[in-house]
Design a protein around this motif. Structure first.
Motif, PDB file in Angstrom:
ATOM      1  N   ALA A 265      -6.696   6.740   6.329  1.00 38.97           N
ATOM      2  CA  ALA A 265      -6.800   6.058   4.854  1.00 38.97           C
ATOM      3  C   ALA A 265      -7.816   6.656   3.777  1.00 38.97           C
ATOM      4  N   LEU A 266      -7.187   6.833   2.687  1.00 39.86           N
ATOM      5  CA  LEU A 266      -8.354   7.457   1.629  1.00 39.86           C
ATOM      6  C   LEU A 266      -8.576   6.088   0.707  1.00 39.86           C
ATOM      7  N   ARG A 267      -9.703   5.820   0.533  1.00 38.06           N
ATOM      8  CA  ARG A 267     -10.147   4.728  -0.545  1.00 38.06           C
ATOM      9  C   ARG A 267     -10.024   5.477  -1.724  1.00 38.06           C
ATOM     10  N   LEU A 268      -9.374   4.605  -2.712  1.00 35.94           N
ATOM     11  CA  LEU A 268      -9.285   5.280  -4.278  1.00 35.94           C
ATOM     12  C   LEU A 268     -10.298   4.511  -5.054  1.00 35.94           C
ATOM     13  N   ARG A 269     -10.567   3.064  -4.794  1.00 39.70           N
ATOM     14  CA  ARG A 269     -11.315   2.488  -5.711  1.00 39.70           C
ATOM     15  C   ARG A 269     -12.409   1.821  -4.915  1.00 39.70           C
TER      16      ARG A 269
ATOM     17  N   GLU B 224       0.890  -1.126   0.074  1.00 38.98           N
ATOM     18  CA  GLU B 224      -0.057  -0.111  -0.014  1.00 38.98           C
ATOM     19  C   GLU B 224       0.870   1.215   0.041  1.00 38.98           C
TER      20      GLU B 224
ATOM     21  N   VAL C 224      -8.215   4.843  10.480  1.00 46.47           N
ATOM     22  CA  VAL C 224      -8.356   3.476  10.722  1.00 46.47           C
ATOM     23  C   VAL C 224      -7.732   2.692  11.661  1.00 46.47           C
TER      24      VAL C 224
ATOM     25  N   GLU D  27      -5.237   0.810  -4.400  1.00 44.35           N
ATOM     26  CA  GLU D  27      -6.617   0.949  -3.829  1.00 44.35           C
ATOM     27  C   GLU D  27      -6.971   1.884  -2.914  1.00 44.35           C
ATOM     28  N   ARG D  28      -5.929   2.349  -1.943  1.00 43.09           N
ATOM     29  CA  ARG D  28      -5.997   3.479  -0.871  1.00 43.09           C
ATOM     30  C   ARG D  28      -4.560   3.773  -0.614  1.00 43.09           C
TER      31      ARG D  28
END
Length: 144
Positions: free
Chosen positions: A140-144, A70, A130, A105-106
């Motif tokens: 966390a920043l979720r991208l997808r 990640e 988180v 993804e994040r």
């Protein structure tokens, strides 16, 4: 206009001259020079000079967790002389764009629990808490 630049032989000295205020040292205990030095031993670190026009105003370190793969924004700082001008938010948006283009993804970022300015900035950009430890809050920043 804020832009990101790779830290190179030509600009590392200007980056090393950047610093937070004395009151912020509790949140940023390591100098830019120490981050530059550590990057020579941590192969995943990618250093970014943050510029407003041609002026260096901040510094960031990107990295990748060796186990999970990640992406992390390991460190972000805006020089004390350039704070409260929107450079931190603008730099975060550029960093997010750079990492999102890599297909993860994040994005993870950490800050000291007492750093309310960082908490507010990251939350405003969609980062959610988180994990929480005595010394660090992970968001966390979720991208997808």
């Amino acid at each position: 206009m804020v832009s990101l630049h790779e830290v190179t032989r030509d600009n590392w000295g200007a980056c090393a001259a950047l610093s937070v205020s004395a009151g912020q040292k509790q949140h940023f205990p390591f100098s830019v020079l120490e981050w530059i030095a550590e990057s020579k031993f941590e192969p995943s670190f990618r250093l970014r000079a943050i510029q407003a026009g041609n002026d260096p105003v901040g510094f960031a370190v990107l990295g990748k967790d060796p186990e999970s793969g990640e992406d992390w924004i390991v460190m972000l700082m805006i020089d004390a002389r350039h704070q409260r001008r929107g450079y931190g938010k603008a730099a975060m948006l550029r960093l997010i764009d750079e990492l999102a283009a890599q297909g993860g993804e994040r994005i993870l970022i950490g800050h000291r629990p007492a750093n309310s300015a960082a908490a507010a900035l990251y939350a405003s950009l969609g980062f959610v808490e988180v994990e929480r430890h005595d010394a660090e809050v992970v968001r966390a920043l979720r991208l997808r």
